[in-house]
Write a protein that holds these residues in place. Structure first.
Motif, PDB file in Angstrom:
ATOM      1  N   SER A  60       2.020  -7.643  -4.579  1.00  0.00           N
ATOM      2  CA  SER A  60       1.548  -6.266  -4.455  1.00  0.00           C
ATOM      3  C   SER A  60       1.309  -5.863  -3.022  1.00  0.00           C
ATOM      4  O   SER A  60       1.916  -4.636  -2.526  1.00  0.00           O
ATOM      5  CB  SER A  60       0.456  -5.978  -5.354  1.00  0.00           C
ATOM      6  N   ASP A  61       0.736  -6.562  -2.357  1.00  0.00           N
ATOM      7  CA  ASP A  61       0.590  -6.292  -0.848  1.00  0.00           C
ATOM      8  C   ASP A  61       1.652  -6.284   0.132  1.00  0.00           C
ATOM      9  O   ASP A  61       1.816  -5.354   0.921  1.00  0.00           O
ATOM     10  CB  ASP A  61      -0.584  -7.333  -0.158  1.00  0.00           C
ATOM     11  N   GLN A  63       4.717  -5.565  -1.331  1.00  0.00           N
ATOM     12  CA  GLN A  63       5.416  -4.390  -1.378  1.00  0.00           C
ATOM     13  C   GLN A  63       4.943  -2.979  -0.750  1.00  0.00           C
ATOM     14  O   GLN A  63       5.536  -2.346  -0.159  1.00  0.00           O
ATOM     15  CB  GLN A  63       5.399  -4.037  -2.917  1.00  0.00           C
ATOM     16  N   ASP A  64       3.535  -3.155  -0.682  1.00  0.00           N
ATOM     17  CA  ASP A  64       2.987  -1.952   0.061  1.00  0.00           C
ATOM     18  C   ASP A  64       3.337  -1.988   1.658  1.00  0.00           C
ATOM     19  O   ASP A  64       3.643  -0.888   2.172  1.00  0.00           O
ATOM     20  CB  ASP A  64       1.340  -1.948  -0.089  1.00  0.00           C
ATOM     21  N   ARG A  65       3.359  -3.070   2.073  1.00  0.00           N
ATOM     22  CA  ARG A  65       3.576  -3.205   3.509  1.00  0.00           C
ATOM     23  C   ARG A  65       5.004  -2.914   3.793  1.00  0.00           C
ATOM     24  O   ARG A  65       5.441  -2.140   4.756  1.00  0.00           O
ATOM     25  CB  ARG A  65       3.290  -4.758   4.152  1.00  0.00           C
ATOM     26  N   GLU A  68       5.515   0.646   3.733  1.00  0.00           N
ATOM     27  CA  GLU A  68       4.741   1.269   4.955  1.00  0.00           C
ATOM     28  C   GLU A  68       5.864   1.108   6.272  1.00  0.00           C
ATOM     29  O   GLU A  68       6.256   2.046   7.144  1.00  0.00           O
ATOM     30  CB  GLU A  68       3.570   0.324   5.573  1.00  0.00           C
TER      31      GLU A  68
END
Ligand code: ADP
Ligand code: MG
Length: 359
Positions: A60-61, A63-65, A68
């Motif tokens: 999940s982290d 994907q977020d990065r 960004e």
């Protein structure tokens, strides 16, 4: 648009195939904490497989990065750093960018330098003229190309600390290196979460971390670039990493995004910055293998532009300087050229091809 859909469906098939090859998805792995995350970013389908405790949070982290990074590097998002740079109407005026953007631009410019401009992140105006940045493909005439080529020159990108300046009319695009850089960052995030086993597939840009959960090597298929009826591999690379170390495998070729003109000529999305025309040499694809995903991405594009002879020469002269990389080239004449570092890990399955080792 049709080309786009074609690319997406091809990537989904690749992803399924890669997952199949890597033997993920078994109940055994699920029990040990497998997490799979599929999402769309940077114009492609991304699939992250991670194994172990914390894997859900880790993917999940990642994907977020990556989302960004896409926001920083998009050529179409008006709020991106690259858009601001490309549409800086007061050109010559420097635009302040983040550290990660500065680093990837500097890295790309360094590879441009080393490859004599085969990689040129300022090729965007030419790419646009061919329609590769939009929906409508066209064949620009020689006059238009020679006019646009005046805007293409990586040496005119001025980086001073975090400030980047272009000359009037120039445009910068990180399309040839962004996914490789994202794969390095993804692997780092997974390691920070204690993940020692993962397969990161950013639209065919592969980064492996550690070994498969059963401690065997990752098996990564090398696509047949001449096959358009779906997906077929010409061979398999078996990747064994030490500890939670990583190896990236990145391929470039003009078979992924292309169009056929009325006269039947096929034009692909990788441009030779010297001529302004899509690459047309002895290669169908160039694959680079190394621990550094950004290096692999930048070099796979550059080696595809150079063609087999110059690529082999480049490898001989630069592999050590760039901390070591390996290469697999597929030629139009039915040859597969591999550097000696992967001769034990590559197995050719398409026996109609002629395998040779470069050393
Ligand atoms: P992909 O993004 O399909 O995996 P590449 O990494 O080879 O493939 O990057 C191709 C993209 O890079 C093109 O779509 C375009 O945006 C850009 N590009 C095309 N030719 C060049 C070049 N000679 N140098 C730098 N970037 C290029
Ligand atoms: Mg590339």
């Amino acid at each position: 648009m049709i080309g786009m859909f074609k690319k997406i469906s091809a990537l989904i098939i690749t992803a399924a195939l890669c997952a199949g090859l890597s033997g993920c998805g078994g109940a055994e792995y699920l029990a040990s904490g497998e997490a799979v995350r599929t999402f769309y970013a940077m114009n492609t389908v991304m699939i992250i497989n991670a194994y172990g405790k914390n894997s859900e949070q880790a993917v999940s982290d990642v994907q977020d990065r990556i989302l960004e990074l896409e926001k920083l590097w998009s050529v179409t998002d008006e709020n991106s750093e690259i858009y601001r740079l490309d549409h800086n109407y007061d050109h010559g005026q420097a635009v302040e960018v983040s550290d990660v953007t500065r680093d990837v631009v500097n890295f790309a410019l360094d590879i441009s330098n080393r490859t004599g401009g085969a990689l040129d992140p300022t090729v965007y105006p030419v790419l646009s003229a061919w329609g590769f940045t939009g929906d409508e493909y066209r064949v620009p005439d020689a006059d238009e190309l020679s006019r646009l080529l005046k805007l293409v020159n990586y040496q005119n990108v001025k980086v001073t600390g975090n400030k980047i300046a272009l000359e009037p009319g120039m445009m910068l695009d990180l399309g040839a290196a962004a996914k490789g850089c994202a794969s390095d960052i993804a692997a780092e995030i997974l390691r920070e979460h204690g993940i020692g086993s993962a397969l990161i597939n950013l639209g065919g840009n592969i980064m492996t971390v550690g070994t498969k959960p059963d401690n065997t090597g990752w098996r990564i298929g090398v696509k047949d670039p001449g096959y358009h009826e779906g997906e077929k591999n010409i061979g398999v690379l078996t990747i064994n990493n030490n500890g939670s170390g990583g190896t990236a495998i990145v391929t470039s070729g003009n078979y992924e995004r292309f169009f056929t003109a009325v006269d039947g000529t096929v034009y692909g999305h990788i441009i030779d910055p010297k001529t302004g025309y899509p690459v047309d040499n002895d290669l169908l694809s160039a694959t680079i293998i190394s621990p550094n995903g950004l290096l692999c991405d930048a070099l796979s594009t550059a080696m595809f532009v150079l063609g087999s002879e110059k690529a082999a020469e480049f490898w001989r002269e630069n592999s050590n300087k760039l901390k070591g990389f390996d290469m697999l080239l597929i030629t139009k004449a039915g040859g597969v050229l591999i550097t000696d570092g992967i001769s034990d890990s590559f197995s050719l399955t398409d026996k109609t091809l002629d395998l040779r080792v470069i050393n």
